[in-house]
Design a protein around this motif. Sequence first.
Motif, PDB file in Angstrom:
ATOM      1  N   VAL A 192      14.394  -6.555 -14.848  1.00  0.00           N
ATOM      2  CA  VAL A 192      13.169  -5.766 -14.640  1.00  0.00           C
ATOM      3  C   VAL A 192      13.234  -4.408 -15.340  1.00  0.00           C
ATOM      4  O   VAL A 192      12.454  -3.512 -15.028  1.00  0.00           O
ATOM      5  N   ARG A 193      14.128  -4.262 -16.289  1.00  0.00           N
ATOM      6  CA  ARG A 193      14.273  -2.969 -16.957  1.00  0.00           C
ATOM      7  C   ARG A 193      13.056  -2.603 -17.800  1.00  0.00           C
ATOM      8  O   ARG A 193      12.859  -1.432 -18.142  1.00  0.00           O
ATOM      9  N   ARG A 197       7.247   0.008 -13.127  1.00  0.00           N
ATOM     10  CA  ARG A 197       7.622   0.790 -11.950  1.00  0.00           C
ATOM     11  C   ARG A 197       8.665   0.018 -11.153  1.00  0.00           C
ATOM     12  O   ARG A 197       8.583  -1.208 -11.040  1.00  0.00           O
ATOM     13  N   VAL A 198       9.636   0.726 -10.608  1.00  0.00           N
ATOM     14  CA  VAL A 198      10.656   0.117  -9.756  1.00  0.00           C
ATOM     15  C   VAL A 198      10.704   0.873  -8.433  1.00  0.00           C
ATOM     16  O   VAL A 198      10.742   2.111  -8.413  1.00  0.00           O
ATOM     17  N   ALA A 207      13.940   4.415  -1.018  1.00  0.00           N
ATOM     18  CA  ALA A 207      15.030   5.298  -1.432  1.00  0.00           C
ATOM     19  C   ALA A 207      14.725   5.965  -2.764  1.00  0.00           C
ATOM     20  O   ALA A 207      15.160   7.088  -3.015  1.00  0.00           O
ATOM     21  N   ALA A 208      13.988   5.268  -3.632  1.00  0.00           N
ATOM     22  CA  ALA A 208      13.586   5.828  -4.925  1.00  0.00           C
ATOM     23  C   ALA A 208      12.401   5.032  -5.439  1.00  0.00           C
ATOM     24  O   ALA A 208      12.247   3.848  -5.131  1.00  0.00           O
ATOM     25  N   ASP A 209      11.574   5.688  -6.239  1.00  0.00           N
ATOM     26  CA  ASP A 209      10.344   5.065  -6.728  1.00  0.00           C
ATOM     27  C   ASP A 209       9.977   5.742  -8.038  1.00  0.00           C
ATOM     28  O   ASP A 209       9.774   6.958  -8.083  1.00  0.00           O
ATOM     29  N   GLY A 210       9.932   4.955  -9.124  1.00  0.00           N
ATOM     30  CA  GLY A 210       9.584   5.562 -10.401  1.00  0.00           C
ATOM     31  C   GLY A 210       9.812   4.612 -11.554  1.00  0.00           C
ATOM     32  O   GLY A 210       9.806   3.387 -11.393  1.00  0.00           O
ATOM     33  N   ALA A 211      10.036   5.181 -12.723  1.00  0.00           N
ATOM     34  CA  ALA A 211      10.259   4.391 -13.926  1.00  0.00           C
ATOM     35  C   ALA A 211      11.617   3.694 -13.853  1.00  0.00           C
ATOM     36  O   ALA A 211      12.563   4.216 -13.246  1.00  0.00           O
ATOM     37  N   VAL A 215      15.129   4.886 -11.855  1.00  0.00           N
ATOM     38  CA  VAL A 215      15.517   4.282 -10.579  1.00  0.00           C
ATOM     39  C   VAL A 215      16.702   3.333 -10.727  1.00  0.00           C
ATOM     40  O   VAL A 215      17.638   3.362  -9.910  1.00  0.00           O
ATOM     41  N   LEU A 216      16.699   2.491 -11.754  1.00  0.00           N
ATOM     42  CA  LEU A 216      17.729   1.460 -11.849  1.00  0.00           C
ATOM     43  C   LEU A 216      19.143   2.022 -12.016  1.00  0.00           C
ATOM     44  O   LEU A 216      20.071   1.530 -11.360  1.00  0.00           O
TER      45      LEU A 216
END
Length: 232
Positions: A192-193, A197-198, A207-211, A215-216
């Motif tokens: 999913v890279r 959005r992840v 815990a995290a939300d963004g590009a 996030v990854l």
Amino acid sequence: MIEIEDIVFRRDGAAVFDGLRLRLDAPRVAIVGRNGSGKSTLLRLIAGLAEPQAGQVRVGGVKVAKDRAGALATVGILFQNPDHQIIFPTVIEEIAFGLEQQGHPRDEARRLAVAALARAGHPDWAERLCHTLSQGQRQMVCLTAILAMEPRWILFDEPFNSLDIPSILRTEARIAALSQKVVTVTHDPARVRDYDRVIWLEQGAVAADGAPGEVLPAYVAAMERLAREAPC
């Protein structure tokens, strides 16, 4: 847009979500997280297959837990294991079933199912027995059944599990080619890279939300740290 508004969901008395709020509108959204973080439960809530004890979920304005007909026209879900989704002996019956649930007469549903198989490149599968197909082929049957209903959103729960590398690559290509908006739950960050959005879920919270590029790496670093700290 998928609107998740302050949902509370409990299972066996334990809170899975306690006030979760999200808005999803990007073409490709990924959800990552450890086992038990609520990823699959969130997909079921978005699909209307589960109902929160408080708050609500809307997809394209449809209250999916209350309006099943509207939900079927708006959102489709591909389960992690196709054997948990397939309920009919033959491929044509499986694909036609969802169309009948949408109100199509049986003959028309069968005609539309045949057309869906032709678009998928498998017109010869119509009378095949589902249990004789490979895991990847059964997954393709489930996806074809969803596409036949023409939803605006498709949800994928661990679509790469139990697949060999060629099947993973084919599944990636199919998802990338879809015109629908997609939400994918996965344990594999590499898959999913390229998403828009992840969202990283941890114990039912974001815990995290963004590009993906933001996030990854943080998610992978946290998982590697947990692996080092865990006893052998």
